[in-house]
Structure formats: C-alpha cells, structure tokens
Design a protein around this motif. Structure first.
Motif, short mmCIF file in Angstrom:
data_model
loop_
_atom_site.label_atom_id
_atom_site.label_comp_id
_atom_site.label_asym_id
_atom_site.label_seq_id
_atom_site.Cartn_x
_atom_site.Cartn_y
_atom_site.Cartn_z
N HIS A 1 0.85 -1.19 0.00
CA HIS A 1 0.00 0.00 0.00
C HIS A 1 0.89 1.24 0.00
CE1 HIS A 1 -2.29 -3.32 1.68
NE2 HIS A 1 -3.38 -2.73 1.24
N GLU B 1 -7.90 10.70 -11.41
CA GLU B 1 -6.52 11.15 -11.69
C GLU B 1 -5.54 10.43 -10.78
OE1 GLU B 1 -6.94 15.32 -10.91
OE2 GLU B 1 -8.25 15.63 -12.64
N GLY B 2 -5.90 10.37 -9.50
CA GLY B 2 -5.02 9.71 -8.54
C GLY B 2 -4.86 8.23 -8.82
N VAL C 1 -2.35 7.84 -11.69
CA VAL C 1 -0.96 8.09 -11.26
C VAL C 1 -0.46 6.94 -10.39
CG1 VAL C 1 0.51 9.58 -9.84
CG2 VAL C 1 -1.12 10.59 -11.45
N GLN C 2 -1.29 6.51 -9.44
CA GLN C 2 -0.87 5.47 -8.51
C GLN C 2 -0.61 4.15 -9.24
OE1 GLN C 2 -3.41 3.31 -5.35
NE2 GLN C 2 -2.51 5.03 -4.24
N ARG D 1 2.64 1.70 -9.86
CA ARG D 1 2.72 0.25 -9.62
C ARG D 1 3.22 -0.48 -10.86
NH1 ARG D 1 -3.00 -1.48 -7.09
NH2 ARG D 1 -1.97 -3.52 -7.05
N ILE E 1 8.36 5.03 -5.95
CA ILE E 1 7.05 5.29 -6.54
C ILE E 1 7.16 6.46 -7.51
CG2 ILE E 1 5.79 4.35 -4.56
CD1 ILE E 1 5.10 7.23 -3.74
N LEU E 2 6.10 6.67 -8.27
CA LEU E 2 6.12 7.70 -9.30
C LEU E 2 6.36 9.07 -8.68
CD1 LEU E 2 5.12 7.17 -12.45
CD2 LEU E 2 3.54 8.99 -11.83
N GLN F 1 -5.68 14.74 -1.69
CA GLN F 1 -6.63 13.68 -1.40
C GLN F 1 -6.53 13.39 0.08
OE1 GLN F 1 -6.92 10.43 -4.19
NE2 GLN F 1 -6.51 11.81 -5.90
N LEU G 1 6.90 13.35 -2.47
CA LEU G 1 6.13 12.22 -2.98
C LEU G 1 4.66 12.38 -2.63
CD1 LEU G 1 8.43 9.23 -1.99
CD2 LEU G 1 8.32 10.42 -4.17
N ARG H 1 1.51 9.70 -2.72
CA ARG H 1 1.10 8.34 -2.99
C ARG H 1 -0.33 8.29 -3.53
NH1 ARG H 1 2.12 3.58 -5.03
NH2 ARG H 1 1.58 1.75 -3.73
N CYS H 2 -1.16 9.25 -3.16
CA CYS H 2 -2.52 9.29 -3.68
C CYS H 2 -2.54 9.69 -5.15
CB CYS H 2 -3.38 10.28 -2.90
SG CYS H 2 -3.62 9.84 -1.17
N GLY H 3 -1.46 10.32 -5.62
CA GLY H 3 -1.40 10.68 -7.03
C GLY H 3 -2.07 12.00 -7.35
N ALA H 4 -2.01 12.96 -6.45
CA ALA H 4 -2.67 14.25 -6.69
C ALA H 4 -1.77 15.26 -7.39
CB ALA H 4 -3.17 14.82 -5.36
N TYR H 5 -0.69 14.81 -7.99
CA TYR H 5 0.27 15.73 -8.63
C TYR H 5 -0.39 16.68 -9.64
CZ TYR H 5 4.04 12.47 -7.11
OH TYR H 5 4.90 11.65 -6.40
N THR H 6 -1.37 16.17 -10.39
CA THR H 6 -2.00 16.99 -11.42
C THR H 6 -2.57 18.27 -10.82
OG1 THR H 6 -2.55 15.02 -12.70
CG2 THR H 6 -3.82 17.00 -13.19
#
Lengths: 754, 153
Positions: free
Chosen positions: A351, A657-658, A661-662, A666, A689-690, B99, B134, B136-141
């Motif tokens: 996770h 979006e998240g 990206v997530q 992976r 991770i990204l 997020q 970093l 992890r939730c991917g809210a970069y946009t």
C-alpha cells in the motif's frame, strides 16, 4: 525541558494554536470521560436517529461507518443527505467510523462507500424528510402535500411562515424506523447531487491544521516504538536493557517476542528503539522474490474453482468436476485456426502509505477502552481486538481518525493492536508510531498473481474459446493474523483475505466459450490484504495484454477489434469517447517507425467493466521509450469513466486522476523484494514510486448518467492502467512485457533480446 | 541541558534539547506543537516534513535541532489558517489539490520556496522543484495546477 505551557507563554499572543474544522481535537484529555459515552446515541442501522441528528438550530450531523481516507466520501455522503433534507451542505457534518456513535453499515472498501453507506444515509434522510413534512403539517395546520422542505425549514409551497427542522424533533430525535419506501428526490430535481461543493477537509489540509492519527496527543500518554523481529517467526532470545543507559525515562515491554519501548518523550522512544540490544533467532523460510512466478507455479494447490464458464452447457459449479466440459474446451482450442498462449505475472506490492501507520489506545483498569485509529474497518477491528486482548466489545470504542491514504488494509490495524497491547500492559494511554521501514516491511501486501491465458480464434478473428488460469493465494475465513498477537504468543485463529482477486479474469468481448479457472494456492510467502481494486489491475493487465497480442498477430487495429466485439452501449460509449478525445489512429500494432528524436513512441488502450458488473472504464495512453536506457515516459493518458450517477464530479475526477498516477507507479516501479528472511524493500529508495517529474498529462471524461444507479469509484480507474501501458510499450517497441513493473532494466533487456 | 534558541514563524523560541541531534521535525511536532510538518520516512526521501530554514526548503527529519540554532524556521502554519489561507494555500484549496493531504504541507512549503525565487515558474520547473515531494494518492495533477494558479500562470 521547557513545558508546553511555559513555551506557549513565552511565545505570547502571536502563536496560533491550530484547530481543524474537524471534530477531532488534537490534544485529548485522557482523564475526562469520552465526549459521548457508548450508549448515548442509538446505533441500530434500522433507525433514522442512528444516521442523523438534527440540532435545534437546524444543523445536521450524519453518522456512518464509512470513512473518508482522502477520497471525498464525507462530502459525497453529505450531499446525498442534503439532497433529501433540503439543507445547505454547509450545515451538514459527517462523522465516520466511530463505533460509539455510528451505525454499522460495513467497513470502507470494495468501492461500497456510497453504494452502501451513502444510500443508507440517503434513505434515512428521506425517511426523516417524510416525517418532518408530516410533523410540520400538523403544527402548521396544512397537509404535508402542500409543504416543502428547503433551507432547513418546512414551509408551505405557496408561501407563508415555516418551521425550522430543529423545532420538529423530540430533543433531536425522530424515533423512526428507516422506511425503505420513503421516496427519494428524482434525478431531474437534483440540486446538490451532481454538483461539486468543495470538500470540507480541504482548508485544514492545505494549512497544516488537519489532525491525523499521527498527530494525536493524549495527556499522560507514552510514545511507543515496537521493535520488530528480523524475520516473520523469529523469536526473541535476549534483551539488554543496559543498552538504554543515558536515554531518559524509557520503559521496555517484553511479552515473549513482542518487544517495545515507551517513553513520555517521543525522541527518547526513537533513540531507545535504535539503541536497544536484542538478539533473535534466525529464520529463513521465505523463497525470495526472484523467480516468485516459478515458485507459485510449483506450489501446492488447495482447490480449483471455475470462476467463469460461459458458452458451456455445463453450469460453472459443475464444471470443476466435469471432465467432459474440460475436454470440450480443449478440443475447441486445439481445433482453432489460430491458437495463442501467454503467461503473465504480477508481484507483491505494498500500500506504501506515505504516513506510516499510527494508533493511540487507552485501556483503563476497568476494561473501558478507547482506540484512535485510521483503520478502514473500525467495527471489525473492535471485534478482533476485543477478542484478542480479552476485552468486552461493548466496552471498546474505536474512533476513526484519518491517517494518510491507506488504499485498503495497510499497517493501521496492526498498529492499533500494538497500542492496545501496550496500553493494557503499561496501564497508561499509549501512542504507537510505525516507522517507514515498519510500514514497507510489515503492511499486508497485494498478493502475487500468476496468470496463464490461451485462446483459439478462427480465420475471421472470431474468438472460439478463451481460457484463463490463475494461481492465487487462497483466502481463508477469519480475521487476518495480528502481528502483536503473533509475537506476544497470544493464540488466535486467523484467516487470510486478499479480497476478490479473481474478478475480471475473463475478456469482456464476444467469445463463444470462456472459462476462468482459479487454482487457489495453499501457501503465500507474505501476509496479504486488500490492495486497491484487489487482483484486478493484474488480471486486466493479462487479459487486455493478451487481447492486444491476438490483435497484433492478426494484424488488426486493437480498438476496432474490441469495438466489434462489444455490444453493451455503455461500454461502447466510454471506448468511443476516450478514443475520440485521444485521437486514436486506426492501425495495427506495433508501429516501429514512430519516433520522437531518439525515442520510440507508441500508444495503447485497455477497457474494463469493473468486477464485470459495475463501472465502465476505457483508458488510452501515449508513451515514449528510450531504447538506450529502457526508460518509459508516459506522455498523456485519457480515461473515460461511467459509474452511473455521479454525486460529486470534481471529487470523482480527483480520484480517477489519482488512480491513474498510482497505478502507473505500480506498473512502472513497484515490486516488493524479499530474501529468505525478510522484506528488503523498506524505504522509498528500494521501493520507488512515481515522482512529480514523471507526471503525464491526464484527461478525464466523465460519462454521467443521473438516471442510473450509482457505483462506487475509488478503484475502477486503476484497473486498465497497466494494460494500456503494456500495450503502448508494445506499440512503440514491438516487445511484449508480461510482468510488472516495467523497469528500465527489464525494458532494456527485452529490447536487446533478438 | 543545552538551550537552543531559534525563530519559528517569526516568533522567538527557546528549547531545552536533551539531545542536540534530535531532528528539527521532532522538536516541531513535540514540545513546539507544530504538527503541520509530517513524519514520512525519517530519511529525507519523501518531503512530507519540508519546512524552510532561512528561506531554504529542508527536510526537517534529518536536520539536527542544534543546527537550527539562531536561524529562522518557517512552517506551513505561517501561511494562514483554514478560515484565512494565504494566496498559495488558497490556490491549493481552490484546485482541490489534495486527497489524503498528508504530503500537502510539504508540497506547499516546497512550492513556497520555489515561488520566492521563481515567481512565474513553468510546469517543468514546478515538477522539478517538487520532485522530492512524494504523493502516494497521485494528486500531482492538481498540485501542479495549484502552483500555476498561485503564480498567476
């Protein structure tokens, strides 16, 4: 050391002590009774009053077992209530996951937050509206049919004075059963659902005032660090407490192999955890992550299960024992003009929550227990911890406090157990904070998945037969094993649960005969749990990759092939809209002539109907591949998403979006590494991770259908991402990678293989 | 025990540090009660603990509190409050640039340092400056949109 009070005084009036908009105080007085003792609020999920409390001034508090882990759940649930109550959303507060205050409508996960939690709240609110109109009618001397409820008031439609809803309850209670037939506001009349009010947690989160479970402080508590064994199953041999000399006021707790340090000063606990000399037995029982796919294939199969069996005269339940059915399938495959087979693999992943798990527990002498945790399943956790530690569930209150994103079951439940054990032992409130290494090493993992595919296709491209075989760790009944109990020698029956990892193993396209066969494996090296969209990114990586392989062999355009074999109009809608926005060029893959300077360029797509019955998602992407380094740069992603009714479009876009990206992270970077003893990917260097630099352009197309039922959307958009990526890389390079992550090493090696 | 004096968000602060090697992050989150900066890794790998030290972004988890002695520390709390966010924070709120929000204070502090030296950064410059934060939730946009919005870009 300067006390906090002295410090505050020295700073004078200029210091801002932050309070969040949330109802969670950061500093909690452990001596005072809990804000609302267990039993003060009704919690029966059949009662309206369990879900909502109407305050005298007309504000409403909603209570739900569903929690917001950064998804926007609380604003969406508030919107669903606001719609039925005719109340401005600013007057609604949502309390989630408090077992002392909330009715249990299930834990959070599986994209069920709105479908179960939101709809339960909505039905309670609709029942309340019915009752408020009736009560208002009696007081105003008008039939309920002549009244409306709006802005917190019941009033006549044709004008005239009204009554605040706060005045229409009996001390805030309605004493009503939820009416499953109470009418809901129809889609054509929505004023709140389908709009995007901003999330109430946003201002606090963007100003550093939001209280996370990692931030909680109870007066009188100790900070603790648990010292983990060097390998699962290793036993503690000796502890030398003299190694802590010079570190103030530290206690050591040892219960068999459970070892922890606790101190009033957190830094002392950190120093002590690092300094404490302990020796352990050596355990080398893991197979290592290298060639894990081979280990899986050689493993012991506990049982076989036919998951899907379309186009067969034999029912799925019988197919497992039907030799004729299996033989018929083999015959079709063998007789097909073109036959295809491939094997795909997805490794363990974490996770990888940004904030390592934490929990606070206060176990009192009389057994009254309060636990503050970011667990997504607070009611389940209450049962598990009560049973494990000999507490009465009715006297245990579990309070959800947001942690960092959890994406399923991360280390949070384990941290809560650590805290309970320590508080019970030390007879003080205890806060446990996991380290980065703890979280990466010990969080339960997404499972390893081995997937073989075979297909038989006739001369015209018709899929005659398709067979998916998957080797996946068997789920077993019972709560997952608890680290604190394992190490402390507390006997407990435990199960294994990585959730519904067998879903979406079948192609959504027209095919005469489709079988999905699961080999449930007895053994799995690492503990598993639900990791966002359990099993499905892997299954669709395989299925959509394999479809692309067939297309390439037949020399046909991958989009056209799919469109010709889809008949569901909602499926076609997302595929076509995403393709149009993307600008898909109809042609077969690969296109090895496409270049951007020295870079190879390509495009790929994938489609899924989530779980086979829910959201429709189509994902397209552009990539560049550098043949010199093997580096993949994703340029652009377009995703079209249909989840029926959309409650909050902006929050949904944020989630999609998240998810993209997530899951790119992976697919490009993530694999848990472990040797024969332990997990070795224990920080961001060893489990990358990204990063921001790799962010592609992302376009999200929402297909909103307010007249349809809603589906949850926290997971579905993850599912086609890896497949679209693999397909794009194939298009660019002609190389088919069937195992994630698509690291630079793997890409380079594949490109240099003739 | 050594007394360390420093300035936090413009206010002078004195701290008894029994261990001068204690990271600034622990001092902030413990005795000084600034919880905005978050514990993420303790290894300067994730950026969740980012604060400004004399206007430079640093990872507070690896800065010994003794080396902050006599210097100016700026935390996320300096910018504004939920009711009255500063311009950069308001841009994050308006764009919904979070997020779970755990990375957000660190993101904002890195962005604050960037905008102080490059008032109108390009998207590439923003991605570069925040590459150590970093999410992890991917809210970069949305973080990108928020920083562009705050810079008037």
């Amino acid at each position: 050391m300067t006390s906090r009070r002295e410090l505050l005084q020295s700073l004078g009036a200029g210091l801002v002590v932050g309070f969040t908009l949330e109802a969670v105080p950061r500093a909690i007085d452990a001596q005072a009774p809990a804000a609302a003792a267990i039993g003060v609020r009704p919690v029966d999920p059949n009662q309206v009053d369990s879900f909502l409390a109407i305050h005298p001034e007309g504000a409403v508090t909603i209570y739900t077992s569903k929690v917001d882990v950064g998804t926007g759940m609380r604003v969406a649930i508030a919107q669903m209530a606001a719609e039925e109550l005719g109340l401005p959303i600013e007057r609604i507060t949502v309390v989630g996951g408090d077992t002392g205050l909330c009715p249990n409508t299930g834990g959070t996960g599986g994209s069920t937050g709105l479908t179960r939690g939101g709809t339960a709240v909505r039905q309670a609110a609709a029942t309340a509206r019915q009752a408020l109109l009736a009560r208002g009618g009696l007081r105003l001397g008008r039939p309920a049919g002549e009244l409306t409820i709006d802005g917190g008031e019941v009033r006549p439609v044709d004008g005239g004075p009204g009554l605040g809803i706060g005045a229409l309850t009996d001390n805030g209670l309605l004493s009503l059963a939820v009416d499953p037939d109470a009418p809901l506001t129809p889609p054509g009349h929505y004023r709140v659902v389908g709009t995007s009010p901003s999330r109430p947690d946003m201002p606090a989160k963007c100003t550093g005032r939001h209280t996370y479970v990692q931030d909680l402080r109870l007066r009188g508590m100790l900070h603790a660090r648990v010292i983990r064994p060097p390998a699962p199953g290793a036993r503690l041999r000796s502890v030398d407490e003299s190694s802590l000399d010079g570190i103030p006021d530290v206690r050591v707790v040892r219960i068999e192999s459970f070892l922890a340090v606790a101190a009033p000063d957190e830094w002392a606990a950190v120093r002590a955890a690092s300094a404490l000399n302990a020796t352990w037995t050596e355990v080398n029982e893991l197979p290592g992550h290298d060639r894990l796919d081979e280990w899986v294939r050689r493993g012991v199969v506990e049982r076989n299960q036919v998951i899907v069996n379309r186009g067969s005269p034999v029912a799925p339940a019988d197919a497992g024992s039907s030799e004729d059915d299996a033989r018929a399938l083999e015959a079709v495959l063998a007789g097909a003009a073109r036959r295809f087979s491939a094997s795909y693999f997805w490794p363990n992943q974490s996770h990888a929550s940004l904030g390592p798990s934490a929990a606070v527990a206060d176990v009192r002498e009389d057994g009254e227990t309060t636990i503050w945790t970011s667990s997504q399943v607070t009611f389940g956790l209450r049962s598990t911890l009560a049973r494990l530690f000999g507490l009465q569930p009715g006297r245990v209150r579990v309070i959800f406090v947001e942690g960092s994103g959890s994406y399923g079951t991360n280390g949070a439940d384990h941290a809560a157990a650590d805290a309970v054990l320590l508080s019970k032992t030390l007879r003080l409130p205890v806060r446990v904070q996991w380290t980065r290494q703890d979280e990466h090493a010990w969080d339960p993992k997404g499972p390893q998945q081995l997937i073989d595919l075979r297909a038989g296709v006739d001369a015209s491209g018709r899929i005659l037969a398709w067979d998916t075989e998957m080797w996946i760790p068997e789920n077993r009944r019972g709560p997952r094993s608890v680290l604190a109990a394992d190490t402390a020698g507390i006997p407990h029956e435990s199960g294994r649960d990585a959730a519904a990892i067998f879903e979406n193993g079948d192609p959504p396209y027209e095919a005469d005969r489709v079988r999905v066969l699961a080999h449930w494996m007895r053994d799995t090296p690492l503990n598993t749990s639900n990791l966002r969209a359990p099993g499905k990114p892997a299954n669709v990586f395989a299925v959509e990759g394999f479809v692309d392989e067939i297309c390439a062999a037949l020399g046909v355009d991958p989009l056209m092939f799919r469109v010709e074999r889809l008949s569901d109009p909602r499926a076609l809608e997302v595929v076509r809209r995403a393709a149009a926005a993307f600008g898909w060029q109809a042609r077969p893959s690969p296109n090895l002539k496409a270049r951007q300077g020295d870079l190879l360029t390509g495009r790929g797509m994938a489609y899924v109907r989530y779980k086979g019955t829910e959201n429709y998602v189509a994902t397209f992407m552009d990539v560049d591949v550098d043949p010199a380094t093997g580096r993949i740069a994703v340029r652009r992603v377009v995703c079209a998403h249909d989840c029926g009714l959309v409650v909050n479009p902006d929050a949904l876009r944020n989630q999609i979006e998240g998810a993209i990206v997530q899951t790119l992270s992976r697919a490009l970077h993530e694999e848990i590494t472990f040797d024969t003893a332990r997990v070795t990917s224990v920080d961001w260097a060893s489990y990358p991770i990204l990063t921001f630099r790799e962010l592609p352009e992302i376009e999200v197309i929402l297909v909103e259908r307010p007249e349809e039922a809603l589906w949850g959307a926290g997971e579905a958009a993850t599912v086609p991402v890896a497949a679209a990526l693999g397909n794009a890389v194939f298009d660019a390079t002609g190389v088919r990678l069937r195992r994630v992550p698509l690291t630079t090493e793997r890409v380079k090696a594949a490109l240099s293989t003739p | 025990m050594p007394i360390i004096t420093l300035t936090i968000n413009g206010q002078p602060v004195s701290l008894d540090a029994w261990d001068p090697a204690m990271p600034l992050l622990h001092a902030l989150r413990g005795p000084l009660d600034f919880q905005g900066a978050k514990p993420g890794c303790g290894l300067a790998q994730c950026g969740a603990c980012t604060v400004l030290l004399d206007d430079e972004p640093v990872r507070a988890c690896v800065v010994p509190v003794s080396s902050a002695s006599g210097r100016r520390v700026t935390t996320i709390e300096a910018g504004g409050t939920p009711e009255a966010p500063d311009r950069l924070q308001a841009a994050f709120i308006a764009e919904g640039a979070a997020q779970c929000g755990y990375c957000t204070p660190g993101m904002i502090m890195s962005a604050r340092a960037l905008l102080a030296r490059t008032p109108h950064p390009t998207a590439e410059q923003i991605k570069d400056a925040l590459s150590g934060n970093l999410c992890r939730c991917g809210a970069y946009t949305r973080v990108l949109r928020a920083v562009l919005r705050a810079s008037g870009g």
